[in-house]
Design a protein around this motif. Structure first.
Motif, PDB file in Angstrom:
ATOM      1  N   ASP A  16       0.683  -0.982  -0.059  1.00 44.78           N
ATOM      2  CA  ASP A  16       0.153  -0.485   0.386  1.00 44.78           C
ATOM      3  C   ASP A  16       1.304   1.373  -0.216  1.00 44.78           C
ATOM      4  O   ASP A  16       2.054   1.140  -0.107  1.00 44.78           O
ATOM      5  CB  ASP A  16      -1.136  -0.224   0.819  1.00 44.78           C
ATOM      6  CG  ASP A  16      -2.005  -0.825   0.586  1.00 44.78           C
ATOM      7  OD1 ASP A  16      -2.785  -0.995   2.151  1.00 44.78           O
ATOM      8  OD2 ASP A  16      -2.436  -1.779   0.485  1.00 44.78           O
ATOM      9  N   SER A  17       0.154   2.250   0.040  1.00 49.84           N
ATOM     10  CA  SER A  17       0.731   3.634  -0.100  1.00 49.84           C
ATOM     11  C   SER A  17      -0.509   4.688   1.189  1.00 49.84           C
ATOM     12  O   SER A  17      -0.846   4.197   1.869  1.00 49.84           O
ATOM     13  CB  SER A  17       0.605   4.167  -1.400  1.00 49.84           C
ATOM     14  OG  SER A  17       1.310   4.233  -2.298  1.00 49.84           O
ATOM     15  N   LYS A  19       1.111   9.144   1.758  1.00 50.39           N
ATOM     16  CA  LYS A  19       2.053  10.245   2.179  1.00 50.39           C
ATOM     17  C   LYS A  19       1.535  10.683   3.323  1.00 50.39           C
ATOM     18  O   LYS A  19       0.200  10.880   4.134  1.00 50.39           O
ATOM     19  CB  LYS A  19       0.876  10.814   1.503  1.00 50.39           C
ATOM     20  CG  LYS A  19       1.585  12.209   1.440  1.00 50.39           C
ATOM     21  CD  LYS A  19       0.483  13.462  -0.801  1.00 50.39           C
ATOM     22  CE  LYS A  19       1.615  14.181  -1.049  1.00 50.39           C
ATOM     23  NZ  LYS A  19       1.442  15.013  -1.647  1.00 50.39           N
ATOM     24  N   ARG A  63      10.924   4.164  -4.530  1.00 48.10           N
ATOM     25  CA  ARG A  63       9.589   4.246  -3.304  1.00 48.10           C
ATOM     26  C   ARG A  63       9.333   5.455  -2.764  1.00 48.10           C
ATOM     27  O   ARG A  63       7.649   5.298  -2.911  1.00 48.10           O
ATOM     28  CB  ARG A  63      10.180   2.507  -2.257  1.00 48.10           C
ATOM     29  CG  ARG A  63      10.049   0.937  -3.063  1.00 48.10           C
ATOM     30  CD  ARG A  63      10.035   0.746  -1.783  1.00 48.10           C
ATOM     31  NE  ARG A  63      10.657   0.198  -0.959  1.00 48.10           N
ATOM     32  CZ  ARG A  63      10.007   0.660   0.470  1.00 48.10           C
ATOM     33  NH1 ARG A  63       8.944   0.303   1.127  1.00 48.10           N
ATOM     34  NH2 ARG A  63      11.188   0.904   1.837  1.00 48.10           N
ATOM     35  N   PHE A  64      10.037   5.551  -2.600  1.00 49.94           N
ATOM     36  CA  PHE A  64       9.374   7.396  -1.587  1.00 49.94           C
ATOM     37  C   PHE A  64      10.180   8.541  -2.250  1.00 49.94           C
ATOM     38  O   PHE A  64      11.238   7.984  -2.856  1.00 49.94           O
ATOM     39  CB  PHE A  64      10.067   7.456   0.050  1.00 49.94           C
ATOM     40  CG  PHE A  64       9.635   6.651   1.264  1.00 49.94           C
ATOM     41  CD1 PHE A  64       8.799   4.663   0.419  1.00 49.94           C
ATOM     42  CD2 PHE A  64      10.252   5.729   1.982  1.00 49.94           C
ATOM     43  CE1 PHE A  64       8.524   4.068   1.534  1.00 49.94           C
ATOM     44  CE2 PHE A  64       9.755   5.212   3.687  1.00 49.94           C
ATOM     45  CZ  PHE A  64       9.137   4.090   2.770  1.00 49.94           C
ATOM     46  N   GLN A  78       5.885  10.607   0.415  1.00 54.74           N
ATOM     47  CA  GLN A  78       4.935  10.052   0.130  1.00 54.74           C
ATOM     48  C   GLN A  78       6.349   8.290  -0.418  1.00 54.74           C
ATOM     49  O   GLN A  78       7.294   8.158  -0.942  1.00 54.74           O
ATOM     50  CB  GLN A  78       4.852  10.326  -1.618  1.00 54.74           C
ATOM     51  CG  GLN A  78       4.424   9.205  -2.705  1.00 54.74           C
ATOM     52  CD  GLN A  78       2.585   9.086  -2.007  1.00 54.74           C
ATOM     53  OE1 GLN A  78       1.948  10.672  -1.809  1.00 54.74           O
ATOM     54  NE2 GLN A  78       1.862   7.392  -2.135  1.00 54.74           N
ATOM     55  N   ASN A  80       4.980   5.197  -0.897  1.00 58.50           N
ATOM     56  CA  ASN A  80       4.696   3.522  -2.345  1.00 58.50           C
ATOM     57  C   ASN A  80       5.333   2.364  -1.629  1.00 58.50           C
ATOM     58  O   ASN A  80       6.130   2.439  -1.705  1.00 58.50           O
ATOM     59  CB  ASN A  80       4.129   4.063  -3.426  1.00 58.50           C
ATOM     60  CG  ASN A  80       4.152   5.274  -4.141  1.00 58.50           C
ATOM     61  OD1 ASN A  80       3.167   6.116  -3.420  1.00 58.50           O
ATOM     62  ND2 ASN A  80       4.809   5.747  -5.171  1.00 58.50           N
ATOM     63  N   ASP A  81       4.037   1.535  -2.379  1.00 54.27           N
ATOM     64  CA  ASP A  81       5.593  -0.069  -2.223  1.00 54.27           C
ATOM     65  C   ASP A  81       4.886  -0.719  -0.351  1.00 54.27           C
ATOM     66  O   ASP A  81       7.047  -1.168  -0.136  1.00 54.27           O
ATOM     67  CB  ASP A  81       6.147  -0.276  -3.584  1.00 54.27           C
ATOM     68  CG  ASP A  81       6.368  -2.467  -3.639  1.00 54.27           C
ATOM     69  OD1 ASP A  81       7.669  -2.664  -3.805  1.00 54.27           O
ATOM     70  OD2 ASP A  81       5.979  -3.163  -2.824  1.00 54.27           O
ATOM     71  N   LEU A  82       5.044   0.303   0.671  1.00 55.73           N
ATOM     72  CA  LEU A  82       5.249  -0.151   1.546  1.00 55.73           C
ATOM     73  C   LEU A  82       5.398  -0.471   1.937  1.00 55.73           C
ATOM     74  O   LEU A  82       4.883  -2.955   1.142  1.00 55.73           O
ATOM     75  CB  LEU A  82       3.994   0.294   2.302  1.00 55.73           C
ATOM     76  CG  LEU A  82       4.297   2.216   2.435  1.00 55.73           C
ATOM     77  CD1 LEU A  82       3.536   2.540   3.148  1.00 55.73           C
ATOM     78  CD2 LEU A  82       5.788   2.707   3.318  1.00 55.73           C
TER      79      LEU A  82
END
Length: 121
Positions: A16-17, A19, A63-64, A78, A80-82
């Motif tokens: 998940d993402s 912010k 990713r960030f 931000q 992403n792809d946690l």
């Protein structure tokens, strides 16, 4: 006097993402995001220098994304792809210096927010 207030943390699933936001008051120069997992040392995640250049820790590259909105006096991260290993308390930090030799070293920062929890399962 500088004040930093983070928001946007939460509990998410791997992949998940999220912010994160940091509301900034006062004059600052370099800014960064750090994180701390239980029992671990605080580590640098991403930093933004006065000229707008960004630096990332290897474990978040691709990713960030760190960004800022000067009109809103805010700093963002931000994510992403946690991954599960991204779990921790995330802190916004600001430095009084215009340039830092080691932007991802927490020792160079003067002001810190209270942190926001990110949990990835």
């Amino acid at each position: 006097h500088v004040q930093l207030v983070e928001s946007g943390g939460g509990s998410v699933q791997a992949g998940d993402s999220l912010k994160l936001s940091c509301a900034v008051s006062g004059d600052t120069f370099c800014m960064g995001w750090f994180r701390q997992a239980p029992g671990e040392e605080r580590e640098g995640v991403a930093a933004l220098s006065l000229d707008g250049s960004a630096i990332y820790a290897d474990f978040v590259k691709g990713r960030f994304t760190i960004s800022e909105d000067n009109a809103k006096a805010s700093l963002y991260l931000q994510m992403n792809d946690l991954k599960v290993e991204d779990t921790g308390v995330y802190y916004c930090a600001a430095a009084a210096a215009a340039g830092l030799d080691y932007p991802l070293d927490f020792a160079g920062y003067n002001w810190w927010g209270q942190g926001t929890q990110v949990t990835v399962s």
